[in-house]
Design an enzyme around this catalytic site. Structure first.
Site, PDB file in Angstrom:
ATOM      1  CD  GLN A  20      32.675  32.803  31.577  1.00  0.00           C
ATOM      2  OE1 GLN A  20      32.817  33.244  32.677  1.00  0.00           O
ATOM      3  NE2 GLN A  20      33.562  32.007  30.982  1.00  0.00           N
TER       4      GLN A  20
ATOM      5  CB  CYS B  61      33.111  27.240  36.245  1.00  0.00           C
ATOM      6  SG  CYS B  61      33.662  27.710  37.712  1.00  0.00           S
TER       7      CYS B  61
ATOM      8  CG  ASP C 258      49.993  28.059  35.477  1.00  0.00           C
ATOM      9  OD1 ASP C 258      48.950  28.459  36.261  1.00  0.00           O
ATOM     10  OD2 ASP C 258      50.348  26.870  35.963  1.00  0.00           O
TER      11      ASP C 258
HETATM   12  C1  LIG Z   1      39.525  35.191  41.096  1.00  0.00           C
HETATM   13  C2  LIG Z   1      39.174  34.296  39.886  1.00  0.00           C
HETATM   14  C3  LIG Z   1      37.913  34.125  39.370  1.00  0.00           C
HETATM   15  C4  LIG Z   1      37.711  33.644  38.228  1.00  0.00           C
HETATM   16  N1  LIG Z   1      36.370  33.792  37.627  1.00  0.00           N
HETATM   17  C5  LIG Z   1      35.979  32.923  36.500  1.00  0.00           C
HETATM   18  C6  LIG Z   1      34.870  33.241  35.739  1.00  0.00           C
HETATM   19  O1  LIG Z   1      33.996  33.976  36.346  1.00  0.00           O
HETATM   20  N2  LIG Z   1      34.583  32.515  34.716  1.00  0.00           N
HETATM   21  C7  LIG Z   1      35.600  31.676  33.965  1.00  0.00           C
HETATM   22  O2  LIG Z   1      35.194  31.148  32.986  1.00  0.00           O
HETATM   23  N3  LIG Z   1      36.656  31.150  34.953  1.00  0.00           N
HETATM   24  C8  LIG Z   1      36.915  32.106  36.035  1.00  0.00           C
HETATM   25  N4  LIG Z   1      38.096  31.790  36.596  1.00  0.00           N
HETATM   26  C9  LIG Z   1      39.216  31.090  35.953  1.00  0.00           C
HETATM   27  C10 LIG Z   1      39.981  32.059  34.862  1.00  0.00           C
HETATM   28  O3  LIG Z   1      39.342  32.694  34.079  1.00  0.00           O
HETATM   29  C11 LIG Z   1      41.251  31.054  34.297  1.00  0.00           C
HETATM   30  O4  LIG Z   1      40.565  30.046  33.500  1.00  0.00           O
HETATM   31  C12 LIG Z   1      41.979  30.342  35.185  1.00  0.00           C
HETATM   32  O5  LIG Z   1      42.350  31.340  36.526  1.00  0.00           O
HETATM   33  C13 LIG Z   1      43.230  30.079  34.785  1.00  0.00           C
HETATM   34  O6  LIG Z   1      44.134  31.145  34.083  1.00  0.00           O
HETATM   35  P1  LIG Z   1      45.423  31.808  34.977  1.00  0.00           P
HETATM   36  O7  LIG Z   1      46.286  30.903  35.117  1.00  0.00           O
HETATM   37  O8  LIG Z   1      45.731  32.877  33.697  1.00  0.00           O
HETATM   38  O9  LIG Z   1      44.983  32.271  36.185  1.00  0.00           O
HETATM   39  C14 LIG Z   1      38.453  32.552  37.673  1.00  0.00           C
HETATM   40  C15 LIG Z   1      39.777  32.652  38.063  1.00  0.00           C
HETATM   41  C16 LIG Z   1      40.135  33.429  39.305  1.00  0.00           C
HETATM   42  C17 LIG Z   1      41.673  33.646  39.873  1.00  0.00           C
END
Ligand SMILES: Cc1cc2nc3c(=O)[nH]c(=O)nc-3n(C[C@H](O)[C@H](O)[C@H](O)COP(=O)(O)O)c2cc1C
Length: 371
Positions: free
Chosen positions: A133, A162, A271
């Protein structure tokens, strides 16, 4: 090599076959059962800054994760600096070294590399399939980064999701302009990026995907996704929140509408903490894949159906992390996430303040019988 239509083939074979439509009130879950059902869905480890690195990817791949993303890498740094390439991207060791050495002659080198390793590049045997990415604001810079990385990965993803505040620890506010979620408001810029990568990476199988958040006005998101499709995107991942939402419920209904509005595969994100959540989200959205971040940090075995991290998975993490020479902080943080649900408050007080790999390994041996 993963191809976009790999998503579609599964659909045709099972749940989405016309023969199975219209069987009364039966859901696909009723018809196929949870284990077969979730085999139909491409299960993806999300990009996670600091966390979705090689060692963690190796771990989740052992537990039914079909596809992994690297942490987000800033394309401009990656192109400009050998040091950044080396520190930001790690894949199979020998390949990382080659990547570090890629200099001004990278195009010739890349061709040489491909011809030497054709038809099966080395990375296929280990860290594969892999999406790198990037965060970028200039199409040409992104295309350069994609060209450099193309022998070492299966595709690139453009971070369009982001929210600006997340950039602060990375580059400061000023640098944030034009990156990440800004791109959902600049569809033409996003299209240009997709097209440049498509035009400049020689490998036609190399994927170019985007990861977005939604707008308050969903029609704008639908337009954006249709424009992404027209530009040649391979698939679209949708985190079903807008840029201002953090803990609010995910808008799975919006993801469903997006899925219905485009022909390319769509991946739902947000989530999901268990395989049951994966099934439920799929029942609502009918997307081709699901992407999970925090659920996998807490339980890297969740795609294999475990409700909480099994001790076997913790043992695997110890083995993999030590083998990869994972720095202590990363090694320890992952364990804190994984053990969150299975340790008492009292245990956390002791475990979370351990300060060396050997202290952690000793603790896990004495208290959990792990080696
Ligand atoms: C520790 C952490 C780092 C993340 N880094 C990125 C990233 O590098 N690029 C990105 O697009 N999203 C990033 N995200 C967002 C996640 O990819 C995801 O979209 C978001 O956490 C929602 O998904 P979840 O509910 O499964 O956590 C990050 C999330 C977390 C918790």
């Amino acid at each position: 090599m993963m191809e976009p239509h790999d998503f579609v083939d599964d659909r045709e074979n099972l749940a989405f076959h016309p023969e199975h439509q219209g069987e009364g009130d039966k859901t696909d879950l009723d018809r196929f059962g949870p284990i077969i059902y979730t085999r139909l869905i491409v299960k993806i480890c999300a990009p996670m800054v600091r966390y979705s690195k090689l060692a963690f990817r190796t771990l989740v791949r052992k537990y039914n994760c079909d596809l992994c993303y690297t942490p987000m890498i800033i394309a401009a740094d990656f192109v400009r600096s050998v040091k950044a390439r080396h520190s930001e991207f790690t894949t199979h060791q020998a390949l990382s070294k080659l990547l570090t050495e890629l200099g001004p002659h990278m195009v010739a080198f890349r061709q040489l590399y491909i011809s030497q390793h054709s038809p099966k590049p080395m990375f296929l045997s280990c860290d594969h399939p892999l999406i790198v990415q990037f965060a970028a604001k200039e199409a040409q810079v992104l295309a350069d980064a994609a060209c450099i990385i193309s022998p070492f990965a299966d595709g690139i993803d453009i971070n369009c999701g982001c929210p600006q505040r997340h950039w602060k620890p990375l580059r400061g506010w000023a640098m944030a302009e034009g990156y990440g979620a800004c791109l959902i408001n600049r569809p033409e810029a996003m299209q240009e990026m997709v097209k440049q990568v498509r035009n400049q990476v020689e490998n036609p199988m190399f994927s170019v995907s985007v990861k977005i958040r939604i707008h308050n006005d969903l029609q704008r998101t639908v337009d954006l996704c249709q424009k992404a499709e027209a530009a040649g995107v391979s698939w679209i991942t949708v985190h079903g929140r807008n840029v201002d939402e953090r803990h609010q419920p995910v808008h799975y209904d919006a993801i469903k509408i997006i899925k219905q509005s485009v022909s390319v595969p769509v991946v739902a994100n947000g989530d999901m903490k268990s395989l049951k959540d994966v099934e439920n989200v799929h029942q609502i959205t009918r997307t081709d894949g699901v992407m999970v971040a925090r659920g996998l940090l807490a339980n890297p075995a969740m795609f294999a159906g475990y409700e909480e991290t099994p001790l076997k998975c913790i043992q695997d993490w110890i083995n993999i992390a030590l083998e990869h020479g994972t720095p202590f902080t990363c090694f320890h943080h992952h364990l804190m996430y994984m053990m969150e649900r299975i340790t008492s408050k009292q245990e956390k007080k002791i475990f979370n303040v351990l300060s060396s790999t050997s202290a952690v390994v000793d603790y896990l041996r004495e208290n959990y019988g792990l080696q």
